[in-house]
Design a protein around this motif. Structure first.
Motif, PDB file in Angstrom:
ATOM      1  N   VAL A 122     -12.670   4.525  -7.478  1.00  0.00           N
ATOM      2  CA  VAL A 122     -12.841   5.924  -7.119  1.00  0.00           C
ATOM      3  C   VAL A 122     -14.217   6.125  -6.497  1.00  0.00           C
ATOM      4  O   VAL A 122     -15.181   5.442  -6.854  1.00  0.00           O
ATOM      5  N   GLY A 123     -14.308   7.038  -5.545  1.00  0.00           N
ATOM      6  CA  GLY A 123     -15.587   7.317  -4.901  1.00  0.00           C
ATOM      7  C   GLY A 123     -16.495   8.150  -5.793  1.00  0.00           C
ATOM      8  O   GLY A 123     -16.047   9.076  -6.468  1.00  0.00           O
ATOM      9  N   PHE A 183       0.856  -1.190   0.000  1.00  0.00           N
ATOM     10  CA  PHE A 183       0.000   0.000   0.000  1.00  0.00           C
ATOM     11  C   PHE A 183       0.886   1.232   0.000  1.00  0.00           C
ATOM     12  O   PHE A 183       1.672   1.450   0.921  1.00  0.00           O
ATOM     13  N   VAL A 184       0.732   2.067  -1.041  1.00  0.00           N
ATOM     14  CA  VAL A 184       1.513   3.295  -1.191  1.00  0.00           C
ATOM     15  C   VAL A 184       0.634   4.481  -0.796  1.00  0.00           C
ATOM     16  O   VAL A 184      -0.429   4.695  -1.383  1.00  0.00           O
ATOM     17  N   HIS A 185       1.069   5.242   0.190  1.00  0.00           N
ATOM     18  CA  HIS A 185       0.253   6.346   0.691  1.00  0.00           C
ATOM     19  C   HIS A 185       0.256   7.526  -0.270  1.00  0.00           C
ATOM     20  O   HIS A 185       1.128   7.678  -1.135  1.00  0.00           O
ATOM     21  N   GLY A 186      -0.751   8.380  -0.092  1.00  0.00           N
ATOM     22  CA  GLY A 186      -0.870   9.589  -0.887  1.00  0.00           C
ATOM     23  C   GLY A 186      -0.467  10.825  -0.110  1.00  0.00           C
ATOM     24  O   GLY A 186       0.296  10.751   0.851  1.00  0.00           O
ATOM     25  N   SER A 216      -4.608   8.044  -4.105  1.00  0.00           N
ATOM     26  CA  SER A 216      -4.339   9.396  -4.577  1.00  0.00           C
ATOM     27  C   SER A 216      -2.969   9.432  -5.260  1.00  0.00           C
ATOM     28  O   SER A 216      -2.760   8.728  -6.242  1.00  0.00           O
ATOM     29  N   ALA A 217      -2.021  10.225  -4.764  1.00  0.00           N
ATOM     30  CA  ALA A 217      -0.680  10.182  -5.344  1.00  0.00           C
ATOM     31  C   ALA A 217      -0.087   8.785  -5.249  1.00  0.00           C
ATOM     32  O   ALA A 217       0.700   8.365  -6.101  1.00  0.00           O
ATOM     33  N   GLY A 218      -0.466   8.048  -4.216  1.00  0.00           N
ATOM     34  CA  GLY A 218      -0.030   6.661  -4.104  1.00  0.00           C
ATOM     35  C   GLY A 218      -0.606   5.782  -5.194  1.00  0.00           C
ATOM     36  O   GLY A 218       0.011   4.806  -5.627  1.00  0.00           O
ATOM     37  N   GLY A 219      -1.827   6.128  -5.666  1.00  0.00           N
ATOM     38  CA  GLY A 219      -2.404   5.418  -6.798  1.00  0.00           C
ATOM     39  C   GLY A 219      -1.586   5.646  -8.059  1.00  0.00           C
ATOM     40  O   GLY A 219      -1.390   4.745  -8.869  1.00  0.00           O
ATOM     41  N   HIS A 220      -1.123   6.886  -8.226  1.00  0.00           N
ATOM     42  CA  HIS A 220      -0.203   7.189  -9.325  1.00  0.00           C
ATOM     43  C   HIS A 220       1.053   6.334  -9.218  1.00  0.00           C
ATOM     44  O   HIS A 220       1.486   5.697 -10.188  1.00  0.00           O
ATOM     45  N   LEU A 221       1.657   6.305  -8.026  1.00  0.00           N
ATOM     46  CA  LEU A 221       2.926   5.602  -7.846  1.00  0.00           C
ATOM     47  C   LEU A 221       2.777   4.095  -8.033  1.00  0.00           C
ATOM     48  O   LEU A 221       3.639   3.444  -8.629  1.00  0.00           O
ATOM     49  N   SER A 263      -8.591   6.301  -6.230  1.00  0.00           N
ATOM     50  CA  SER A 263      -8.617   7.757  -6.418  1.00  0.00           C
ATOM     51  C   SER A 263      -7.277   8.251  -6.957  1.00  0.00           C
ATOM     52  O   SER A 263      -6.722   9.240  -6.475  1.00  0.00           O
ATOM     53  N   GLY A 264      -6.770   7.560  -7.946  1.00  0.00           N
ATOM     54  CA  GLY A 264      -5.431   7.843  -8.441  1.00  0.00           C
ATOM     55  C   GLY A 264      -5.345   9.064  -9.339  1.00  0.00           C
ATOM     56  O   GLY A 264      -6.345   9.591  -9.827  1.00  0.00           O
ATOM     57  N   LEU A 265      -4.110   9.498  -9.541  1.00  0.00           N
ATOM     58  CA  LEU A 265      -3.790  10.586 -10.465  1.00  0.00           C
ATOM     59  C   LEU A 265      -2.972   9.992 -11.605  1.00  0.00           C
ATOM     60  O   LEU A 265      -1.893   9.445 -11.387  1.00  0.00           O
ATOM     61  N   PHE A 266      -3.485  10.111 -12.804  1.00  0.00           N
ATOM     62  CA  PHE A 266      -2.897   9.424 -13.944  1.00  0.00           C
ATOM     63  C   PHE A 266      -2.452  10.369 -15.055  1.00  0.00           C
ATOM     64  O   PHE A 266      -1.698   9.963 -15.930  1.00  0.00           O
TER      65      PHE A 266
END
Length: 274
Positions: free
Chosen positions: A215-216, A71-74, A140-145, A171-174
């Motif tokens: 994503v919510g 699990f990568v945090h945001g 979030s940013a962790g979703g990107h990573l 809830s990632g950033l792509f």
């Protein structure tokens, strides 16, 4: 037709649109400390590189692990740390998985491409400790990573990539190009070239590793757009890709289910194989 976004700072301002969000960091810290004090076996601050924050925590289940869950945090690559989120390992640990929680250097002390490399190094180090399949998650940013780990220029070796069975980006950033128009870029220090090079939606996949964009339904429109965009593009590149819009959850409530082995979120993370 979606309304055009004119205020990009507001588009990414999650806390400003969630009542009571100012109390959440203290709640997360308390939940994380409670879980660490619950008797769970955890190895903390294992080094994977020389930088002060280049450490990861490894939480062990009872018995032989079924594999490695990460699990990568945001925090927009700018804030929070791995110890704020230990409780989100609870669901996977209860399901029999060892859980790696990578730390990484925050911007502006590191550029986003450097953070991507650090997360890859942390996962590679943990993969030497735990056998079996690897399942990646990030928020979030962790979703990107997490998603960057399965792009064609992944920092992971082929041997580690071969073990990655599923990635769930919550809830990632792509597509990082809109961040060039935000005030936070004063600290992220993104330029056009790096924004493109670090945007999974603009990159080729390394291979057809199953991926879920979760994503919510109550999130900011930009987060919904980003997940839809990523799912549509990589599905077109023959990656087994799923888009899941989780009821009316907001950017923070959407991750709450990670502490429950029976939640739909944890079941998706640990069992999805398309």
């Amino acid at each position: 037709m979606l309304d055009p976004i004119r205020d990009w700072d507001d588009a990414f301002a999650n806390s400003a649109h969630i009542p009571g969000s100012e109390t959440l960091p203290a709640q997360w810290a308390m939940a994380a400390a409670t879980f660490r004090d619950s008797g769970v076996r955890i190895e903390r601050d294992l080094p994977y590189a020389a930088a002060p924050r280049a450490r990861y925590d490894l939480v062990w289940p009872e018995g032989t692990p079924r594999g490695l869950a990460v699990f990568v945090h945001g925090g927009y690559w700018l804030q929070t740390e791995k110890s704020d989120w230990t409780h989100l390992a609870a669901g996977a640990v209860a399901a029999g998985w060892a859980v790696c929680l990578p730390g990484y250097t925050l911007a502006p002390q590191a550029r986003i491409n450097e953070i991507t490399s650090q997360v890859g190094a942390a996962i590679s180090a943990a993969a030497l400790r735990v056998d079996g399949p690897i399942r990646l998650a990030g928020h979030s940013a962790g979703g990107h990573l997490a998603t960057r780990m399965i792009c064609a220029d992944s920092p992971l070796s082929s041997r580690v990539l071969d073990r990655v069975a599923h990635v769930i980006a919550i809830s990632g950033l792509f597509d990082l190009r809109p961040l060039l128009r935000t005030a936070m870029n004063d600290r992220l220090c993104l330029d056009q070239a790096e924004a493109v090079a670090e945007s999974p939606a603009l990159l080729a996949p390394a291979r057809a590793i199953p991926m879920t964009c979760w994503v919510g339904g109550g999130e900011r429109p930009e987060f919904l757009r980003q997940s839809r965009l990523m799912a549509a593009i990589w599905d077109g590149l023959d990656v087994p890709t799923t888009l899941h819009i989780d009821d009316d959850h907001n950017h923070f409530s959407v991750i709450a289910g990670l502490d429950d082995p029976d939640s739909a979120l944890v079941r998706c993370w640990l069992t999805t194989d398309h």
